[in-house]
Design an enzyme around this catalytic site. Structure first.
Site: not given
Length: 276
Positions: A67, A143, A40-41, A266, A82, A141
Site C-alpha cells: 500500500e 491522499k 501498509h506503506r 505495518d 503519507h 491511496e
C-alpha cells in the site's frame, strides 16, 4: 465482494466442469479461506514507510499487496509520501505541494527510521508501478485530493500508460478517505477496483454502505470499527472489507474471527496466509 465473488464463482464452475462438483467446491472454499495481507506503506515496521526499501521488503515477506500514498509535487509529479508535509519522514521541511520533484528527490527519506536506510528517496508512482507490477498487488491511496485538483486523472493516466487500467486479477486497487475522489476515479477507470477508507461510524450505517456499494468494491475501516455484523453487512452488499492498521499481533485473530477479507498492517508477517 464484487470481483472476488465473481472470481470464486468462475473458479468453481471451471473446476466443476473439469473435475466434478466436489473439486469446484474445494477451489471456492480455498479462495474464501485466503486472507489478503496488505503491507501498509510497504512493510513499514521493518523499513522506512513509502520507500522502495519498504516495498522491496513487502515482496520479500510475500505480502499480497503493498500500500502507498500518492500526492502531487509543486510541478505536478505523482510522489509517494503519507503526510502533506515532508517534516516527519525526511530531512526537509515544508509542504509536499510547495516543493518541486527535483527538490523532493534530494531529500533523505530513510534516516528518520534508521541510519541503515540513509539516502532512501521519495519515489514516484511511476517508479513503483514499473518496478513492482506483476510482482505484488498495489493498493494506491489518493491522499488529500482536495489539495490536488486533477490528481485522479494523473493516477489514471499512469495506470493506462502501463496497460494497468483493465487488470484481470484485481492486483491494482485505488482507495481514499475522500469519497468524491474515489467516485471520480471510478468514473475514469471503471474496471479498477476502488475502496472507501473510513474511521467514522457515520460512514458505516446501512444507508451509507448502500450508497458506497453503487461504485465501490471495498469498505476499509479502522480496525476499531470491525465487527462480525459490519463484515456481514458489507458482504451482503457484494463488497469486500479490509481493516487498518495492525501494528500489534494481538489484533489479528479478532479481525479474522470477524471475517474480514484483508488486513492492512505495518508487519506483513503478523497475518497468516489462511484463516486456519
Amino acid at each position: 465482494m464484487k470481483r472476488m465473488g465473481k472470481t470464486a464463482i468462475v473458479l468453481m464452475l471451471a473446476a466443476g466442469l473439469m473435475a466434478g462438483q466436489a473439486a469446484g467446491v474445494s477451489a471456492a472454499t480455498e479462495k474464501e479461506d485466503k486472507v489478503i495481507t496488505v503491507a501498509h506503506r510497504g512493510a513499514s515496521g521493518y523499513a522506512p514507510e513509502n520507500t522502495m526499501a519498504a516495498f522491496e521488503q513487502s515482496v520479500a515477506m510475500k505480502a499480497d499487496f503493498l500500500e502507498l500514498d500518492v500526492q502531487l509535487s509543486k510541478d505536478g509529479r505523482l510522489v509517494i509520501i503519507h503526510d502533506t508535509t515532508v517534516d516527519r519522514t525526511t530531512d526537509g521541511t515544508g509542504t509536499v505541494r510547495s516543493l518541486t520533484y527535483e527538490e523532493l528527490s534530494q531529500l533523505d527519506a530513510g534516516s528518520f527510521f534508521s541510519p541503515a536506510f540513509q539516502g532512501e528517496k521519495i519515489p514516484t508512482l511511476e517508479q513503483v508501478l514499473d518496478e513492482y507490477r506483476g510482482k505484488i498487488g498495489i493498493l494506491i491511496e489518493i491522499k488529500a485530493s482536495y489539495l490536488y485538483p486533477g490528481i485522479e486523472q494523473k493516477v489514471a493516466d499512469a495506470l493506462s500508460d502501463r496497460n494497468l487500467d483493465k487488470p484481470n486479477n484485481g492486483k491494482v486497487i485505488i482507495q481514499s478517505f475522500e469519497t468524491a475522489s474515489v467516485e471520480k476515479f471510478h468514473k475514469l477507470l471503471p474496471d479498477i477496483p476502488v475502496g472507501i477508507l473510513t474511521s467514522s461510524a457515520n460512514q458505516l450505517t446501512d444507508e451509507a454502505l448502500a450508497q458506497f456499494s453503487t461504485y465501490a468494491d471495498y469498505i476499509n475501516p479502522n480496525l476499531a470499527y470491525i465487527s462480525e455484523d459490519l463484515v456481514n453487512r458489507v458482504h451482503a452488499l457484494d463488497m469486500g472489507i479490509m481493516a487498518w492498521t495492525v501494528r500489534n499481533a494481538v489484533y489479528v485473530q479478532p479481525l479474522l474471527d470477524a471475517g474480514v477479507d484483508g488486513i492492512i498492517t505495518d508487519y506483513p508477517d503478523y497475518v497468516p496466509r489462511h484463516r486456519g
